[in-house]
Design a protein around this motif. Structure first.
Motif: not given
Length: 85
Positions: A45-56
């Motif tokens: 779940k935390e990895s998804v968070l970091w990926l979403k921030l990178l996507k932004d």
């Protein structure tokens, strides 16, 4: 700068998913198995968070979208294993 720091956090959390999964399979007892899988799921779940921030910060990067989808699928797989154990 944010990209670099978010990337570092992503490397840590994604590596922890695998490490805790391996630990779960080397369980001492059933309680330990489930505990390690829950940690692995939390790290996914935390990895998804970091990926979403990178996507932004990189909205046109299709590879990040693929990685988010893979991390979500992994989280769902771990949830299913936890629920069935």
């Amino acid at each position: 700068m944010s990209n670099i720091e978010d990337g570092k956090q992503l490397v840590k959390s994604s590596g922890s998913v695998a490490a805790n999964y391996i630990e779960a399979n080397e369980k001492l007892e059933d309680k330990d198995f489930k505990f390690r899988l829950k940690i692995s799921r939390k790290e996914a779940k935390e990895s998804v968070l970091w990926l979403k921030l990178l996507k932004d910060m990189n909205p046109d990067d299709k590879e990040i979208v693929n990685l988010i989808n893979e991390a979500e699928q992994l989280r769902k797989i771990l949830s299913a294993i936890i629920n069935k154990s």
